[in-house]
Scaffold this motif. Structure first.
Motif, short mmCIF file in Angstrom:
data_model
loop_
_atom_site.label_atom_id
_atom_site.label_comp_id
_atom_site.label_asym_id
_atom_site.label_seq_id
_atom_site.Cartn_x
_atom_site.Cartn_y
_atom_site.Cartn_z
N PHE A 92 -70.25 72.53 -0.99
CA PHE A 92 -69.35 71.40 -1.07
C PHE A 92 -70.03 70.13 -0.59
O PHE A 92 -70.92 70.18 0.27
CB PHE A 92 -68.12 71.61 -0.17
CG PHE A 92 -67.25 72.77 -0.53
CD1 PHE A 92 -66.03 72.57 -1.16
CD2 PHE A 92 -67.62 74.08 -0.23
CE1 PHE A 92 -65.20 73.64 -1.48
CE2 PHE A 92 -66.80 75.15 -0.53
CZ PHE A 92 -65.60 74.92 -1.17
N SER A 93 -69.59 69.01 -1.11
CA SER A 93 -69.97 67.72 -0.54
C SER A 93 -68.82 66.75 -0.71
O SER A 93 -68.01 66.86 -1.64
CB SER A 93 -71.23 67.16 -1.22
OG SER A 93 -70.97 66.74 -2.54
N PHE A 94 -68.72 65.81 0.20
CA PHE A 94 -67.70 64.77 0.14
C PHE A 94 -68.35 63.51 -0.40
O PHE A 94 -69.22 62.93 0.24
CB PHE A 94 -67.13 64.52 1.54
CG PHE A 94 -66.16 63.38 1.61
CD1 PHE A 94 -65.11 63.27 0.71
CD2 PHE A 94 -66.27 62.42 2.60
CE1 PHE A 94 -64.21 62.22 0.78
CE2 PHE A 94 -65.38 61.37 2.69
CZ PHE A 94 -64.35 61.27 1.78
N SER B 161 -65.41 60.08 6.74
CA SER B 161 -66.61 60.78 6.28
C SER B 161 -67.19 61.66 7.38
O SER B 161 -67.64 62.79 7.11
CB SER B 161 -67.66 59.77 5.80
OG SER B 161 -67.27 59.18 4.59
N MET B 162 -67.18 61.17 8.60
CA MET B 162 -67.70 61.96 9.72
C MET B 162 -66.91 63.26 9.86
O MET B 162 -67.48 64.35 9.99
CB MET B 162 -67.64 61.15 11.01
CG MET B 162 -68.61 59.98 11.06
SD MET B 162 -68.30 58.86 12.46
CE MET B 162 -68.47 59.99 13.85
N GLY B 163 -65.58 63.16 9.80
CA GLY B 163 -64.74 64.34 9.97
C GLY B 163 -64.85 65.31 8.82
O GLY B 163 -64.98 66.53 9.02
N VAL B 164 -64.81 64.80 7.59
CA VAL B 164 -64.87 65.68 6.42
C VAL B 164 -66.23 66.36 6.33
O VAL B 164 -66.32 67.57 6.09
CB VAL B 164 -64.56 64.90 5.13
CG1 VAL B 164 -64.75 65.80 3.91
CG2 VAL B 164 -63.14 64.35 5.16
N ALA C 171 -68.33 67.00 8.70
CA ALA C 171 -68.46 67.99 9.77
C ALA C 171 -67.70 69.27 9.42
O ALA C 171 -68.20 70.38 9.64
CB ALA C 171 -67.94 67.41 11.08
N ARG C 172 -66.51 69.10 8.86
CA ARG C 172 -65.72 70.27 8.48
C ARG C 172 -66.41 71.06 7.37
O ARG C 172 -66.43 72.30 7.40
CB ARG C 172 -64.33 69.82 8.00
CG ARG C 172 -63.46 70.95 7.47
CD ARG C 172 -63.00 71.86 8.60
NE ARG C 172 -62.24 72.99 8.11
CZ ARG C 172 -62.73 74.21 7.90
NH1 ARG C 172 -64.01 74.47 8.13
NH2 ARG C 172 -61.96 75.18 7.47
N GLN D 224 -70.18 78.88 8.63
CA GLN D 224 -69.41 80.04 9.07
C GLN D 224 -69.22 81.08 7.96
O GLN D 224 -69.03 82.26 8.24
CB GLN D 224 -68.02 79.60 9.57
CG GLN D 224 -68.06 78.87 10.90
CD GLN D 224 -68.49 79.76 12.04
OE1 GLN D 224 -69.64 79.68 12.51
NE2 GLN D 224 -67.62 80.63 12.50
N ALA D 225 -69.30 80.63 6.71
CA ALA D 225 -69.09 81.55 5.59
C ALA D 225 -70.14 82.66 5.57
O ALA D 225 -69.86 83.79 5.13
CB ALA D 225 -69.08 80.80 4.28
#
Length: 439
Positions: A308-310, A421-424, A426-427, A434-435
């Motif tokens: 994924f990428s934002f 952007s920082m929050g997304v 990081a998530r 973790q996957a």
């Protein structure tokens, strides 16, 4: 005239688009036109709106504009699952509130039914198959997800089959997974072929203009939309352009343009198919939301979709795509070590319109402006269903799901940049890390 800051510009290498049947692309719009209705976006939602609206108003001219070619954008870049069951990742058992889950199931089945009817009526060649889906796990955390989802399906009284790891090679041709839940209601398809076929069978009072990006807008008693060589003046407008809807003056800072990345192999040879075994068509979604979606297609290819990428502009990032291809290769090798000579023929990215609260928008934005946008990754079924229902809503038709959509509508406001952007980011980073083996 207010400017549209960003327009869709997807990368050129979508495997679904290039392996589907070529069609005669509708010409782009030149000059000025007037119409009763204008719909922005010719993905699953926009096409569904146009078709149903044309049925309600057969004497009206309906204009449908698409920034790129039909089937080239996000509607033709998903994994090709038309899923019936709800999957609330915010709920402990992935089902949550039973009343909401039940209506979500009805909404998804409505989308499936509309598409099945169109494929049958117009003989659209899109590899549609009622093959169900496998939700598979390999890690201990993934197995816990399957256990929770199984309990949720029991609460909903939905059918499923538990398949243990030793039996999965007979289904999937790989011994990689330890367990899977098979649910029979999912339909697998070739998304670009389907959306192309739907576009080519629109009613006569719908005019589709492709490669016609909207670059500006002005609202009032009439809607004025600017494109490269002129203006569209319309009485009513319906937005069906997902996260790009934020650039049309409404729902600002409410949707996340998150990109997923996919790779598709060349066609497997007869000997490779014999070596692989398993069913001829199947689809796996990961127990972990950040894991890999995997499909074996009707034309004997294997799809890997993960990472994924934002991208806040809603436009692709070539460097991200290049960096994720190696991850796809590793995911493929872990699952199919016997296919060591099989390579990817296509690699691409595709955007999802996501909201923080997992809600889309359905309803009226102004006196002459409506929207059905933000499908949260369920564009095939939810987009098709909400497209038809927003047209019914506009026409004053009753349907049991319209009040449900109106009551549960509305993505919430997001934090401002740079915090968003920082929050997304990081998530996304943490989720993919973790996957683990699920990816």
């Amino acid at each position: 005239m207010q400017r549209v800051r960003y327009i869709p510009q997807d990368d050129p290498s979508c495997g679904w688009f290039h392996t589907s049947k070529k069609r005669d692309v509708k010409p782009s719009l030149t000059g000025d036109i007037n119409a009763k209705w204008v719909i922005v976006g010719a993905g699953f939602t926009g096409l569904s709106i146009a078709r149903r609206l044309a049925e309600h108003y057969p004497q009206d001219e309906i204009v449908l504009v698409e920034a790129q070619e039909v089937g080239f954008g996000p509607a033709g870049r998903n994994a090709g699952f038309a899923i019936d069951l709800p999957h609330d990742i915010g709920a402990e058992d992935y089902i949550g509130d039973l009343e909401i889950a039940g209506k979500t199931l009805k909404l998804n089945v409505l989308g499936q039914t509309i598409l099945k009817d169109l494929v049958e009526k117009y003989q659209i060649d899109c590899q549609m198959s009622a093959s169900g889906k496998y939700q598979a796990a390999v890690s201990s955390s993934g197995l816990k997800v399957l256990e929770a989802y199984q309990k949720g399906l029991d609460r909903m009284r939905q059918p499923y089959e538990v398949i243990d790891g030793e039996d999965l090679p007979y289904h999937l041709g790989t011994s990689f997974y330890k367990k899977a839940l098979f649910t029979p209601g999912t339909i697998l398809l070739q998304p670009s072929a389907l959306v192309k076929g739907v576009a080519d069978t629109l009613p006569d009072n719908v005019t589709l203009y492709e490669n016609t990006a909207i670059t500006g807008f002005q609202y009032g008693k009439k809607i004025t939309l600017e494109h490269a060589s002129g203006l569209i003046t319309a009485d009513q407008m319906i937005l069906a352009n997902n996260a790009f809807g934020m650039h049309f003056g409404y729902l600002k800072n409410s949707m996340l343009p998150v990109f997923l990345y996919a790779s598709l192999t060349r066609e497997l040879t007869v000997s490779e198919l014999d070596l692989l075994g398993g069913k001829s068509i199947w689809g796996v979604i990961p127990a972990d939301p950040f894991g890999s979606t995997v499909r074996k297609t009707a034309d004997n290819r294997i799809l890997i979709r993960n990472s994924f990428s934002f991208n806040p502009t809603g436009q692709p990032n070539a460097k991200k795509l290049e960096s994720f291809i190696k991850r796809h290769e590793e995911s493929f090798k872990r699952r199919f070590p016997i296919l060591e000579d099989v390579n990817f023929e296509f690699n691409w990215s595709g955007s999802l319109g996501l909201s923080q609260n997992h809600k889309g928008f359905f309803g009226q934005l102004a006196s002459n402006i409506y929207g059905a946008i933000c499908c949260n990754g369920l564009g095939v079924t939810r987009g098709t269903a909400t497209g038809a229902l927003i047209a019914d809503f506009i026409a004053g038709q009753n349907h049991e799901l319209i009040p449900f959509l109106l009551e549960t509508s509305g993505p919430n406001k997001l934090p401002m940049e740079p915090f968003l952007s920082m929050g997304v980011n990081a998530r996304l980073w943490w989720g993919q890390r973790q996957a683990g083996l699920e990816s």
